[in-house]
Design a protein around this motif. Structure first.
Motif, PDB file in Angstrom:
ATOM      1  N   ALA A 261      27.523 -74.999   1.083  1.00 22.19           N
ATOM      2  CA  ALA A 261      26.720 -73.956   1.753  1.00 22.19           C
ATOM      3  C   ALA A 261      26.792 -72.666   0.950  1.00 22.19           C
ATOM      4  N   LEU A 262      28.002 -72.382   0.439  1.00 24.16           N
ATOM      5  CA  LEU A 262      28.218 -71.170  -0.352  1.00 24.16           C
ATOM      6  C   LEU A 262      27.384 -71.220  -1.632  1.00 24.16           C
ATOM      7  N   GLU A 263      27.364 -72.392  -2.255  1.00 19.77           N
ATOM      8  CA  GLU A 263      26.597 -72.539  -3.500  1.00 19.77           C
ATOM      9  C   GLU A 263      25.116 -72.297  -3.233  1.00 19.77           C
ATOM     10  N   LYS A 264      24.633 -72.887  -2.121  1.00 19.95           N
ATOM     11  CA  LYS A 264      23.210 -72.754  -1.777  1.00 19.95           C
ATOM     12  C   LYS A 264      22.875 -71.279  -1.533  1.00 19.95           C
ATOM     13  N   ALA A 265      23.780 -70.609  -0.774  1.00 21.87           N
ATOM     14  CA  ALA A 265      23.541 -69.203  -0.449  1.00 21.87           C
ATOM     15  C   ALA A 265      23.570 -68.351  -1.712  1.00 21.87           C
ATOM     16  N   ALA A 266      24.522 -68.660  -2.634  1.00 24.62           N
ATOM     17  CA  ALA A 266      24.634 -67.869  -3.864  1.00 24.62           C
ATOM     18  C   ALA A 266      23.377 -68.012  -4.704  1.00 24.62           C
ATOM     19  N   ILE A 267      22.821 -69.247  -4.730  1.00 28.23           N
ATOM     20  CA  ILE A 267      21.586 -69.466  -5.506  1.00 28.23           C
ATOM     21  C   ILE A 267      20.446 -68.666  -4.871  1.00 28.23           C
ATOM     22  N   ALA A 268      20.408 -68.679  -3.521  1.00 29.90           N
ATOM     23  CA  ALA A 268      19.350 -67.933  -2.831  1.00 29.90           C
ATOM     24  C   ALA A 268      19.475 -66.441  -3.110  1.00 29.90           C
ATOM     25  N   VAL A 269      20.736 -65.929  -3.129  1.00 31.30           N
ATOM     26  CA  VAL A 269      20.949 -64.498  -3.422  1.00 31.30           C
ATOM     27  C   VAL A 269      20.489 -64.195  -4.842  1.00 31.30           C
ATOM     28  N   ALA A 270      20.840 -65.114  -5.777  1.00 30.62           N
ATOM     29  CA  ALA A 270      20.421 -64.915  -7.168  1.00 30.62           C
ATOM     30  C   ALA A 270      18.902 -64.899  -7.262  1.00 30.62           C
ATOM     31  N   ASP A 271      18.233 -65.616  -6.330  1.00 34.74           N
ATOM     32  CA  ASP A 271      16.770 -65.616  -6.330  1.00 34.74           C
ATOM     33  C   ASP A 271      16.196 -64.400  -5.599  1.00 34.74           C
ATOM     34  N   GLY A 272      17.083 -63.524  -5.117  1.00 35.18           N
ATOM     35  CA  GLY A 272      16.621 -62.266  -4.528  1.00 35.18           C
ATOM     36  C   GLY A 272      16.634 -62.235  -3.016  1.00 35.18           C
ATOM     37  N   ASP A 273      17.094 -63.309  -2.371  1.00 35.60           N
ATOM     38  CA  ASP A 273      17.137 -63.303  -0.911  1.00 35.60           C
ATOM     39  C   ASP A 273      18.445 -62.653  -0.448  1.00 35.60           C
ATOM     40  N   MET A 274      18.340 -61.369  -0.075  1.00 43.02           N
ATOM     41  CA  MET A 274      19.547 -60.621   0.283  1.00 43.02           C
ATOM     42  C   MET A 274      19.934 -60.797   1.750  1.00 43.02           C
ATOM     43  N   GLU A 285      41.458 -70.561   3.304  1.00 44.46           N
ATOM     44  CA  GLU A 285      40.930 -69.937   2.104  1.00 44.46           C
ATOM     45  C   GLU A 285      39.406 -70.038   2.027  1.00 44.46           C
ATOM     46  N   LEU A 286      38.858 -71.171   2.527  1.00 48.32           N
ATOM     47  CA  LEU A 286      37.399 -71.322   2.481  1.00 48.32           C
ATOM     48  C   LEU A 286      36.736 -70.308   3.406  1.00 48.32           C
ATOM     49  N   GLY A 287      37.378 -70.082   4.560  1.00 53.04           N
ATOM     50  CA  GLY A 287      36.877 -69.066   5.485  1.00 53.04           C
ATOM     51  C   GLY A 287      36.919 -67.703   4.832  1.00 53.04           C
ATOM     52  N   ALA A 288      38.041 -67.424   4.135  1.00 49.64           N
ATOM     53  CA  ALA A 288      38.187 -66.127   3.460  1.00 49.64           C
ATOM     54  C   ALA A 288      37.124 -65.977   2.373  1.00 49.64           C
ATOM     55  N   LEU A 289      36.853 -67.089   1.674  1.00 46.59           N
ATOM     56  CA  LEU A 289      35.833 -67.058   0.622  1.00 46.59           C
ATOM     57  C   LEU A 289      34.464 -66.753   1.229  1.00 46.59           C
ATOM     58  N   ALA A 290      34.176 -67.417   2.370  1.00 46.72           N
ATOM     59  CA  ALA A 290      32.887 -67.196   3.031  1.00 46.72           C
ATOM     60  C   ALA A 290      32.770 -65.740   3.480  1.00 46.72           C
ATOM     61  N   ARG A 291      33.892 -65.205   4.034  1.00 47.56           N
ATOM     62  CA  ARG A 291      33.870 -63.801   4.479  1.00 47.56           C
ATOM     63  C   ARG A 291      33.644 -62.882   3.284  1.00 47.56           C
ATOM     64  N   ALA A 292      34.349 -63.160   2.171  1.00 50.41           N
ATOM     65  CA  ALA A 292      34.204 -62.322   0.975  1.00 50.41           C
ATOM     66  C   ALA A 292      32.773 -62.387   0.455  1.00 50.41           C
ATOM     67  N   PHE A 293      32.190 -63.597   0.511  1.00 53.17           N
ATOM     68  CA  PHE A 293      30.811 -63.759   0.044  1.00 53.17           C
ATOM     69  C   PHE A 293      29.872 -62.924   0.907  1.00 53.17           C
ATOM     70  N   ASN A 294      30.043 -63.030   2.246  1.00 57.90           N
ATOM     71  CA  ASN A 294      29.173 -62.265   3.143  1.00 57.90           C
ATOM     72  C   ASN A 294      29.313 -60.769   2.888  1.00 57.90           C
ATOM     73  N   GLY A 295      30.579 -60.335   2.675  1.00 55.89           N
ATOM     74  CA  GLY A 295      30.821 -58.911   2.393  1.00 55.89           C
ATOM     75  C   GLY A 295      30.136 -58.501   1.104  1.00 55.89           C
ATOM     76  N   MET A 296      30.227 -59.379   0.104  1.00 54.87           N
ATOM     77  CA  MET A 296      29.625 -59.066  -1.193  1.00 54.87           C
ATOM     78  C   MET A 296      28.106 -58.930  -1.062  1.00 54.87           C
ATOM     79  N   VAL A 297      27.502 -59.873  -0.300  1.00 57.14           N
ATOM     80  CA  VAL A 297      26.045 -59.808  -0.134  1.00 57.14           C
ATOM     81  C   VAL A 297      25.666 -58.529   0.620  1.00 57.14           C
TER      82      VAL A 297
END
Ligand code: ADP
Length: 534
Positions: A261-274, A285-297
């Motif tokens: 899911a994270l990979e899919k979301a990262a690709i979408a962000v790279a395509d400009g979907d903020m 750790e996966l939860g923490a990664l997801a939280r960090a990703f959401n924070g980053m976006v």
């Protein structure tokens, strides 16, 4: 539209290197396999040893029973041992020669020898009876039975002709039996060619040793049940491995899903979907990664929004004076006008051009300030003269605006590593804002305090203050609380009136390693606090 950045993928030699799920499965499977193999090794060894001990015991009991029957005085076998003893001397030499020969029996030979009577001689009758005994016990127990005389010469053998069997005196189990011990031996039997378990028991009458019973059972038979058990264990292990793998496939899929899911979301962000956010489903750790990703976006989105706002505001700020210039120049070009109006238009064009120039300079300064990061001045300076200087500059303006301006600073302040002209620009900006946003009659105060190694400068006013929801944004470029309130107001601060003053002040303070913050309550004025380490 954002351009997709292609990142070089590390090369994967094997297909499983491309799948996290496959890698987890492989690691898990190999650990399980190793544990299973070790377990089988340990269990197999224990089972084999137990089987061997059982077989030894059983064979010893059978040999003991056979010996008991032979030594029974009523059975008359003792005489046969004795009869053979008398012939022993005559046959010793012949037997010795035969012992040297290495016969190569086959199972057919064995069968034949069992039914073939021993050649007739003085001892052959005795040997014939013993031969039947050996055959009888072999049939009862399924083991090979050899009857030896007291010197280890074979008298009868259930599987071979007695003269095919070599003297057994030197064999470890025979030696042990002669010393009254029971010590089985495992060795390759030269006649059958198979690894065999041998036991021996003495046949005694009173104190007299008549001979020995030697019994042998092929190890293949002894270990057969151990191997069967091991086979069943192995099959069970494989089945368990299969079941565990099926279970692990499900579990790893569940584990890997958030990563996908994270990979899919990262690709979408790279395509400009903020607007992308991934669900936080676990506390690990996966939860923490997801939280960090959401924070980053989120911060990426904020940054892009700020950038967009900045561009919109900057072009708007630049467009206003440009429109003013255009309108007036067109009016002038349209034809002769009243010289007074003519002059007024020219003056206004000149003023707008100045404003444009100032704006461009401020924007350039601001971007070079924010780009250059922290840049501490080389030597600490005394800041008291700077404080007095800004008070002098602002004095007349505050008086004209009907406000009081005070300076409250101790006679001694720690020296700070700041550039005096930059500190002056920051303080002028803050005081300029205070004058702009404080209605008369009001008060403005500049205070300085030293606290250990830190020095705090505050600009306080009794104005209308700023609403709490506006506070996080007032340091952003072009941000103005009330867009209409101050446009075009000419102040002393750099970028005054365009919403740039506070962002410049913050950039300057942070460049010298300081911090700037604001506290404000609507209706009670506000305080800007700058802090530097001495
Ligand atoms: P400007 O040049 O428009 O004053 P600044 O960056 O200096 O831009 O300030 C940003 C905004 O913060 C201002 O437009 C104003 O709304 C608010 N502000 C700054 N100082 C004060 C103050 N002393 N009292 C009330 N509002 C203030």
């Amino acid at each position: 539209m954002t351009e997709r950045v292609e990142v070089n993928q590390p090369s994967a030699r094997w297909p499983w290197q491309r799948s996290l799920q496959a890698r987890i499965l492989l690691m898990y499977g190999s650990v399980f396999g190793v544990v299973l193999a070790l377990l089988m090794l340990v269990i197999g060894r224990a089972v084999y040893q137990a089987q061997l001990a059982n077989a030894q015991q059983a064979l010893e009991v059978e040999a003991f029973l056979a010996a008991n029957a032979l030594q029974d005085p009523l059975s008359g076998y003792a005489d046969e041992f004795k009869a053979h003893e008398r012939d022993d001397d005559q046959h010793d030499d012949d037997k010795h020669d035969r012992d040297k020969a290495q016969p190569t029996p086959t199972s057919t030979q064995s069968q034949v020898s069992r039914s073939t009577p021993v050649p007739a001689s003085t001892s052959s009758k005795a040997a014939g009876r013993l031969q039947r005994v050996a055959g009888q016990y072999a049939a009862d127990t399924g083991a090979r039975v050899t009857i030896l005389d007291a010197l280890g010469h074979p008298l009868a053998d259930s599987a071979y002709a007695a003269d095919q069997v070599t003297n057994q005196l030197a064999q470890p189990e025979v030696q042990a039996a002669l010393h009254g011990e029971a010590r089985p031996d495992v060795r390759r039997d030269p006649l059958s060619g198979t690894v065999t378990l041998f036991v021996a028991t003495p046949v005694r009458q009173a104190d007299r040793l008549l001979g020995l019973i030697q019994m042998g059972r092929p190890m293949q038979e002894v270990a057969a049940s151990a191997w069967a058990l091991l086979f069943r264990l192995g099959m069970f292990g494989l089945l368990a491995l299969l079941l565990v793998t099926v279970l692990a496939v499900g579990l790893t899929r569940y584990l890997v899903r958030p990563v996908q899911a994270l990979e899919k979301a990262a690709i979408a962000v790279a395509d400009g979907d903020m607007g992308q956010q991934v669900p936080v489903t676990t506390a690990d750790e996966l939860g923490a990664l997801a939280r960090a990703f959401n924070g980053m976006v989120d911060s990426l989105r904020r940054m892009l929004e700020q950038q967009r706002l900045f561009v919109a505001n900057a072009s708007h700020e630049l467009r206003t004076p440009l429109t003013n210039i255009k309108l007036r120049s067109e009016a002038l070009l349209d034809g002769p006008t009243d010289p007074a109006v003519h002059r007024r238009y020219l003056t206004e064009i000149d003023r707008e051009a100045d404003r444009l120039g100032r704006l461009a300079t401020v924007l350039l300064d601001l971007s070079s300030l924010t780009d250059s990061g922290s840049r501490l001045p080389p030597a600490p300076v005394d800041i008291l003269p700077v404080l007095h200087e800004v008070i002098d500059v602002m004095h007349l303006r505050t008086a004209q605006a009907g406000l009081t301006l005070t300076l409250d600073a101790p006679a001694q302040l720690p020296q700070l590593r700041v550039r005096p002209e930059e500190l002056e620009a920051v303080l002028l900006n803050l005081l300029d804002n205070a004058v702009k946003y404080t209605p008369a009659p009001g008060a403005i105060a500049l205070t300085a305090q030293a606290d250990g190694s830190r020095c705090r400068l505050c600009v306080r006013d009794s104005g209308m203050g700023i609403a709490p929801e506006e506070l996080p944004f007032i340091f952003e470029r072009f941000y103005r609380v009330d867009k209409a309130r101050t446009r075009g107001a000419a102040g002393l601060g750099v970028g005054s009136g365009a919403g740039l003053g506070l962002s410049i002040a913050r950039a300057l303070v942070e460049q010298s390693g300081g911090t700037i913050r604001v506290e404000s309550t609507v209706g009670q004025g506000r305080v800007f606090e700058i802090e530097f380490a001495a």
